[in-house]
Design a protein around this motif. Structure first.
Motif, short mmCIF file in Angstrom:
data_model
loop_
_atom_site.label_atom_id
_atom_site.label_comp_id
_atom_site.label_asym_id
_atom_site.label_seq_id
_atom_site.Cartn_x
_atom_site.Cartn_y
_atom_site.Cartn_z
N GLY A 166 1.24 50.12 7.57
CA GLY A 166 2.53 49.64 7.05
C GLY A 166 2.42 48.73 5.85
N ILE A 167 3.60 48.48 5.28
CA ILE A 167 3.72 47.56 4.15
C ILE A 167 3.80 46.15 4.73
CG2 ILE A 167 5.35 46.86 2.33
CD1 ILE A 167 4.26 49.55 1.74
N PHE A 168 3.07 45.21 4.16
CA PHE A 168 3.10 43.87 4.76
C PHE A 168 3.35 42.76 3.74
CE2 PHE A 168 -0.91 42.01 3.32
CZ PHE A 168 -1.64 43.13 2.94
N SER A 169 3.83 41.65 4.27
CA SER A 169 3.90 40.39 3.52
C SER A 169 3.49 39.30 4.51
CB SER A 169 5.31 40.16 2.98
OG SER A 169 5.35 38.90 2.31
N THR A 170 3.77 38.06 4.16
CA THR A 170 3.52 36.96 5.08
C THR A 170 4.86 36.31 5.37
OG1 THR A 170 1.47 36.64 3.87
CG2 THR A 170 2.09 34.89 5.40
N ASN A 171 5.08 35.91 6.62
CA ASN A 171 6.34 35.23 6.97
C ASN A 171 6.60 34.09 6.00
OD1 ASN A 171 7.64 36.40 9.02
ND2 ASN A 171 6.81 35.09 10.64
N GLY A 172 7.78 34.08 5.40
CA GLY A 172 8.13 32.97 4.51
C GLY A 172 7.56 33.10 3.11
N GLY A 173 6.88 34.20 2.81
CA GLY A 173 6.35 34.40 1.45
C GLY A 173 4.84 34.48 1.43
N MET A 174 4.34 35.21 0.45
CA MET A 174 2.91 35.52 0.37
C MET A 174 2.04 34.25 0.25
SD MET A 174 1.71 38.43 0.79
CE MET A 174 2.29 39.99 0.21
N GLU A 175 2.59 33.20 -0.35
CA GLU A 175 1.76 32.01 -0.56
C GLU A 175 1.41 31.31 0.76
OE1 GLU A 175 2.92 29.79 -3.99
OE2 GLU A 175 1.45 28.22 -3.59
N ASN A 176 2.17 31.61 1.82
CA ASN A 176 1.81 31.02 3.12
C ASN A 176 0.44 31.52 3.60
OD1 ASN A 176 4.00 29.43 3.24
ND2 ASN A 176 5.21 30.76 4.58
N LEU A 177 0.09 32.73 3.17
CA LEU A 177 -1.26 33.23 3.49
C LEU A 177 -2.31 32.39 2.75
CD1 LEU A 177 -3.33 35.34 4.56
CD2 LEU A 177 -2.79 36.75 2.57
N ILE A 178 -2.03 32.11 1.50
CA ILE A 178 -2.97 31.31 0.69
C ILE A 178 -3.14 29.91 1.30
CG2 ILE A 178 -3.34 30.28 -1.61
CD1 ILE A 178 -3.70 33.37 -1.53
N LYS A 179 -2.01 29.29 1.69
CA LYS A 179 -2.08 27.94 2.28
C LYS A 179 -2.94 27.95 3.54
CE LYS A 179 2.33 26.26 0.57
NZ LYS A 179 3.76 26.26 0.88
N ALA A 180 -2.76 29.00 4.36
CA ALA A 180 -3.54 29.10 5.60
C ALA A 180 -5.02 29.30 5.28
CB ALA A 180 -3.01 30.25 6.45
N MET A 181 -5.29 30.08 4.24
CA MET A 181 -6.70 30.33 3.86
C MET A 181 -7.36 29.03 3.40
SD MET A 181 -6.27 33.97 1.85
CE MET A 181 -7.84 34.81 2.03
N ILE A 182 -6.61 28.24 2.63
CA ILE A 182 -7.15 26.97 2.12
C ILE A 182 -7.50 26.06 3.30
CG2 ILE A 182 -6.62 24.89 0.77
CD1 ILE A 182 -4.70 26.69 -0.90
N LYS A 183 -6.59 26.02 4.29
CA LYS A 183 -6.82 25.14 5.45
C LYS A 183 -8.09 25.57 6.18
CE LYS A 183 -4.36 22.69 8.94
NZ LYS A 183 -3.25 22.66 9.84
N TYR A 184 -8.27 26.87 6.33
CA TYR A 184 -9.44 27.38 7.05
C TYR A 184 -10.73 27.04 6.28
CZ TYR A 184 -12.39 30.66 9.64
OH TYR A 184 -13.38 31.22 10.42
N ILE A 185 -10.69 27.24 4.97
CA ILE A 185 -11.91 27.01 4.16
C ILE A 185 -12.24 25.52 4.11
CG2 ILE A 185 -12.85 27.19 1.80
CD1 ILE A 185 -10.95 29.70 1.52
N GLY A 186 -11.20 24.69 4.07
CA GLY A 186 -11.39 23.24 4.00
C GLY A 186 -11.39 22.76 2.55
N LYS A 187 -10.56 21.76 2.25
CA LYS A 187 -10.41 21.29 0.87
C LYS A 187 -11.74 20.78 0.31
CE LYS A 187 -5.54 20.71 0.44
NZ LYS A 187 -4.38 19.96 0.76
N GLU A 188 -12.61 20.29 1.25
CA GLU A 188 -13.90 19.76 0.80
C GLU A 188 -14.81 20.85 0.23
OE1 GLU A 188 -12.72 20.06 3.77
OE2 GLU A 188 -14.19 20.93 5.14
#
Ligand SMILES: Cc1cc2nc3c(=O)[nH]c(=O)nc-3n(C[C@H](O)[C@H](O)[C@H](O)COP(=O)(O)OP(=O)(O)OC[C@H]3O[C@@H](n4cnc5c(N)ncnc54)[C@H](O)[C@@H]3O)c2cc1C
Length: 455
Positions: free
Chosen positions: A209-231
């Motif tokens: 299927g066609i997909f996006s992220t709930n609330g907009g694609m950038e929410n995926l990016i924010k989640a990825m950043i959190k997982y990777i760690g700002k450090e």
């Protein structure tokens, strides 16, 4: 500073690679030139509209895409497009027509010539091509007929590549289509057999299927950043340049951040930037070799988010409408994101994404904001059917000079050069959308595969 792996570029490819490497226990760092992560992916929120400046949807939620969302499930959720998104429209003779999805609609559609409709009945028995460098236009004209190319293939390619069907090489640009003919001898027969094969292997169709992220694609990016760690991420890195240290097989990466000179040593170096950025980062590579990568053409695109708070009686229950380049219109197509995903516009309203430019109409991307707005409003009335008294409530313009790489005839040489360079320089990985596909799903898959390869 010493790291196992330096990743250059904090777009979807860089972040996907970083997540997979971190999961495997590597000590990584992502270096990004700008002051934000996500690259082409960015979501805006304004007056109850949620709109993207870059990709609106990913297509083909592969195993790797689903795994990524699973891994990030506490921070963001994948959103599959509503059923309406299966309806695709094509502009012809001053009207949008649904792309046929069955026998009857195929017979009655005004999109294709009668002779081509008859011609397509013989598609399963047509001989297989033997030119590996056949363009998409050549291959599809041979198998389907000219009007199918004009009013299905050409607009479809505008939607994906903003490209030119007579220049894109099928086996690089649309490998699945190329393989249907090569493996099964026919598009129609191959597609039927493939569905059957997937069913037998219990592969879920919903994964496609066609997909996006709930609330907009950038929410995926924010989640990825959190997982990777700002450090493990450095922003605003200027003048990044690397060189191999032949004595001990490591890489030295130097750059400036907040006016401070920084040097990193690592065992692996991964680039995920566009081909046009590589000469400044990989200065040690001879010009004739790097040229074989940098000759990649990119389609420039202007995307315009257009919002309406109340559509009145008008309904837009479809994925969107695409426009054939044969018709010489100003736009490549108009997507209807609010018909596909929740919360993209106020309740009675709609959000549209207009696309302009591409390889065939690059000059349009040079127009001023004022000129673009004028064209948008004209098309809003003419193609979407809004009355003259109605104006859009929101118009936002986003320009992308290097939007989509074109997998044209130079591709094979580029892919081979990348492989040769990676073999010559141990620990070097040249990734990003210059190879392995141009879509978001491809970028996520590349990151996962790259992490598997690194020991
Ligand atoms: C308008 C538009 C619409 C699209 N629509 C779709 C769609 O509907 N579906 C789909 O699947 N895909 C779509 N795409 C493609 C999709 O956006 C890309 O596949 C994906 O976002 C590319 O990710 P990337 O990380 O490879 O590249 P990018 O997102 O370009 O990331 C590269 C990163 O490298 C950074 N960088 C550049 N130079 C340097 C440097 N010297 N040093 C350090 N960092 C540097 C950049 O700032 C950027 O953050 C669209 C793209 C555009 C532009």
């Amino acid at each position: 500073m010493e790291k196992d792996i330096v990743i250059i570029g904090g777009g979807l490819t860089g972040l996907s690679t970083a997540i997979n490497l971190k999961k495997k226990g590597f000590n990584i760092i992502v270096l990004e030139k700008t002051d934000r992560l996500g690259g082409q992916i960015q979501t805006f929120h304004e007056n109850d509209f949620v709109f993207e400046s870059g990709p609106n949807t990913g297509s083909g939620a592969s195993e790797e895409v689903l795994n990524l969302f699973d891994e990030l499930s506490t921070e963001c959720k994948i959103e599959f497009a509503k059923k309406e998104s299966e309806k695709r429209l094509i502009w012809k003779n001053e009207k949008f027509h649904p792309l046929p999805n069955g026998l009857w609609s195929g017979i009655t559609t005004p999109l294709f010539r009668f002779s081509d409709k008859l011609h397509i009945l013989g598609e399963p028995w047509r001989a297989k091509g033997n030119n590996p460098n056949e363009t998409v236009a050549e291959l599809t004209t041979r198998r389907l007929g000219k009007s199918f190319v004009d009013y299905a293939v050409d607009p479809f390619l505008s939607g994906i590549y903003a490209g030119d069907a007579t220049a894109l090489i099928t086996r690089h640009a649309l490998p699945k289509l190329y393989n249907l003919e090569q493996d099964y001898g026919s598009f129609i027969g191959g597609a039927i057999k493939k569905v059957q094969k997937d069913k037998n292997q219990n592969k879920s169709q919903s994964k496609k299927g066609i997909f996006s992220t709930n609330g907009g694609m950038e929410n995926l990016i924010k989640a990825m950043i959190k997982y990777i760690g700002k450090e493990n991420i450095m922003l605003s890195c200027e003048n990044i340049a690397t060189k191999p240290n032949t004595d001990d097989g490591t890489w030295k990466t130097s750059f400036k951040q907040n006016n401070q000179e920084i040097e990193l040593t690592s065992k692996h170096l991964i680039t995920t930037v566009g081909s046009y950025v590589l000469p400044e980062i990989l200065k040690f590579i001879e010009i004739d070799k790097i040229n074989k990568i940098t000759n990649l053409r990119y389609a420039p695109i202007v995307q315009i988010a257009v919002g309406v708070k109340d559509t009145g009686n008008l309904k837009f229950n479809a994925f969107g409408g695409l426009i054939s380049s044969k018709d010489n219109e100003d736009f490549l197509g108009i997507l209807f994101p609010s018909s596909c995903f929740e919360g993209r516009s106020p309740n009675n309203g709609a959000l549209f994404s207009f696309f302009m430019g591409g390889i065939k109409n690059a000059a349009l991307t040079e127009l001023s904001d004022y000129e673009i707005e004028e064209k948008v409003v004209k098309t809003f009335h003419r193609m979407l059917g809004f009355p003259a008294s109605k104006e859009p409530d929101l118009i936002r313009i986003f320009r992308h000079k290097h939007a989509i790489p074109q997998y044209e005839i130079s591709s094979e040489d580029r892919f081979n050069t990348v492989k040769k360079l990676e073999k010559s320089y141990q620990g070097l990985h040249i990734a990003g959308n210059l190879r392995d596909g141009i879509g978001m799903a491809h970028r996520i898959i590349q990151g996962a595969k790259l992490a598997e390869e690194i020991k």
